[in-house]
Design an enzyme around this catalytic site. Structure first.
Site, PDB file in Angstrom:
ATOM      1  N   ASP A 121      60.040  69.147  -0.486  1.00 37.73           N
ATOM      2  CA  ASP A 121      60.316  70.271  -0.034  1.00 37.73           C
ATOM      3  C   ASP A 121      61.242  70.634   0.897  1.00 37.73           C
ATOM      4  OD1 ASP A 121      59.240  73.095   0.749  1.00 37.73           O
ATOM      5  OD2 ASP A 121      57.851  72.260   2.497  1.00 37.73           O
ATOM      6  N   ASP A 331      65.089  77.307  -2.589  1.00 33.45           N
ATOM      7  CA  ASP A 331      63.718  76.512  -2.293  1.00 33.45           C
ATOM      8  C   ASP A 331      63.184  75.704  -3.469  1.00 33.45           C
ATOM      9  OD1 ASP A 331      61.501  75.514  -1.005  1.00 33.45           O
ATOM     10  OD2 ASP A 331      60.579  77.206  -0.613  1.00 33.45           O
TER      11      ASP A 331
END
Length: 530
Positions: A121, A331
């Protein structure tokens, strides 16, 4: 000798009458980007540099100042290794629906080392794993039919190199909740995705890594890192999302890339490479190669706490649309790409003009633009590219959700009410993405993920027997393009407006559509298997 004695008398006289001030010297300090410095350079004939003089407190001004600071730090501290990667191998992979379509890698923590399957992440900073559990997800392989062994739980008392991070430590953000400076530092990360959170204590321990590049002959490296002993999880973390922990890769000082770089082990950079078949690589210290394209990271409120870049325009085929500029997060923990409302409308309308296929509508479909298409039409979808700052183009390899098993495909763009966007995994595939925090820039180059560092890194499967394609044959046939299903990872909740909306952006938008997408794939009328 007489002259020396005379000078001594003069100095003594000065000290007697004027005290310390007699030996005080002053010098005027000039800021490198001040008007005086600008005038000085202009007088020396350096007109090129003066013409590009950064505006005070602009993003370029801050970037240049931080870049200069980091350059001086690199001069004082040369990294020991070109690159490092997890000791289990640099592989990343998705396990499909069972583990909520996140990308994972295996890492080893502690002494003796224990293996954990952690979700990747870039939208958060903390590495946490289930630890001395009060409430954690099931770690039994029986619960996850794609795993061939049980997942592990961490216990600080069983690691010879672990110790609690004290409340007095600079990385303890929750020191206000401590009774004393020597108490273990508590942590709680609230994710805005369906009441998802993790809490426990912060621990210092060793992360086991393997070297690449010039030190590839060395067998292993132990890096001191800080991790969350996740005693209690909630929400999505109890239902298949990251049951064995999360590897936060954000720019925060507590993230693994930050700590390993600060220790002088590697350059302050890392890369992630994702392929169309849901595999990939991760490499700490990787700064890419000289021919890669790049665009600068942009500060938010003067700080680089998210990976944010500027998009100047979006092009569909040869048409670059006006007024389609915005700031966006990069992301890898988000499956889809989100655009601000007005930009989204312009892009999808232009895209639709160039599609020679029948458009289909379905109220339960999360995507607005889906089409009936033959296999030939699938190969002729309009090309789409982003133009980043400094006129750097980023070609989208495949903006559609499609499969040879189906007669329809969808443009996997979604809109958000925010004024910034998120570029997710679906638009990042096919690239070696470099998060160069030393030079404050995002780099990319086309890659099959096998050619990183000349394929010298350990790209073998994990030693525990996991395969490079962990899905069974039946699952591979019935789960279409699994990487486009939204994951559950979210950014940390924050009082900062941008950070707070970012965490909602990488969670609420994503999890709310999981049930719709599953219905769309498996029960809906829009897409059916032959």
């Amino acid at each position: 000798m007489a002259i020396n004695f005379f000078i001594f008398l003069l100095l003594a006289n000065g000290l007697a009458f004027d005290g310390v001030d007699a030996l005080t010297f002053s010098s005027k300090l000039i800021h490198r980007f001040s008007d005086e410095a600008k005038v000085h350079l202009a007088s020396k004939g350096d007109s090129v540099w003066v013409q590009s003089w950064p505006k005070r407190n602009s993003s370029e001004y801050l970037r240049l100042l931080l870049s200069s600071d980091m350059t001086r730090q690199r001069m004082r501290l040369v990294s020991q290794y070109d690159s490092l990667y997890p000791s289990e191998g640099s592989n990343t992979f998705s396990y499909g629906e069972v583990l909520v379509w996140l990308h994972y890698t295996w890492i080893d923590i502690g002494t003796p080392n224990v293996s954990f399957l952690v979700a990747l992440d870039t939208g958060s900073d903390l590495l946490w794993v289930p630890c001395d559990c009060i409430e954690c997800a099931s770690l039994s392989a029986v619960y996850y039919n794609v795993l061939d062994k049980d997942l592990n739980e961490y216990s600080p008392s069983l690691s010879n190199t672990s110790r609690h991070l004290p409340c007095s430590h600079q990385l303890c953000d929750s020191s206000s909740n401590c009774k004393g400076p020597k108490d273990p530092c508590p942590y709680e990360v609230q994710y805005t995705s369906a009441n998802t959170s993790t809490s426990g204590f912060l621990i210092e321990d060793r992360l086991n890594l393997a070297p690449g590049g010039r030190n590839a002959t060395q067998s292993s490296v132990q890096a001191s890192i800080v991790l969350g002993c996740g005693r209690k999880q909630s929400g999505s973390y109890l239902h298949g999302a990251a049951p064995d922990g999360v590897l936060g890769l954000g720019p925060g000082s507590i993230s693994v890339p930050s700590l390993v770089a600060k220790a002088g082990l590697i350059p302050n950079s890392f890369s992630i490479c994702l392929t169309e078949n849901d595999s990939g690589r991760i490499l700490f210290g990787d700064q890419g190669h000289i021919n890669q394209r790049s665009t600068p990271f942009l500060p938010v409120d003067g700080k680089f706490f998210k990976y944010v870049v500027g998009v100047e325009s979006i092009c569909v085929r040869s048409i670059c649309l006006k007024q389609t500029g915005f700031q966006t997060l990069i992301d890898t923990g988000t499956s889809f790409t989100y655009l601000p409302g007005e930009v989204y409308k312009k892009v999808v309308a232009e895209f639709d003009k160039h599609v020679n296929a029948t458009r289909i509508t379905d109220e339960e479909n999360p995507w607005e633009y889906c089409y009936n298409a033959s296999s030939q039409e699938l190969n002729n979808f309009p090309e789409m590219k982003f133009t980043f700052s400094k006129n750097q183009t980023f070609l989208i390899q495949n903006p559609m959700l499609n499969s040879p098993e189906y007669t329809a495909f969808c443009l996997t763009l979604l809109q958000t009410v925010e004024d910034y966007g998120t570029i997710g995994q679906d638009f990042l595939k096919g690239y070696r993405m470099v998060f160069d925090r030393e030079n404050l820039q995002f780099g990319w180059s086309s890659s099959n993920c096998q050619d990183i560092m000349g394929d010298r890194a350990n790209f073998t499967s994990p030693s525990h027997g996991g395969s490079s394609n962990p899905l069974s044959a039946n699952q591979q046939q019935t789960i279409p393009n699994t990487s486009t299903i939204p994951p559950a990872i979210a950014g940390k909740a924050s009082s900062k407006p941008f950070a707070a909306t970012t965490s909602r952006f990488t969670s609420l938008h994503l999890l709310s559509s999981v049930s719709l997408i599953c219905h769309f794939f498996f029960n809906g009328n829009l897409v059916k298997a032959y």
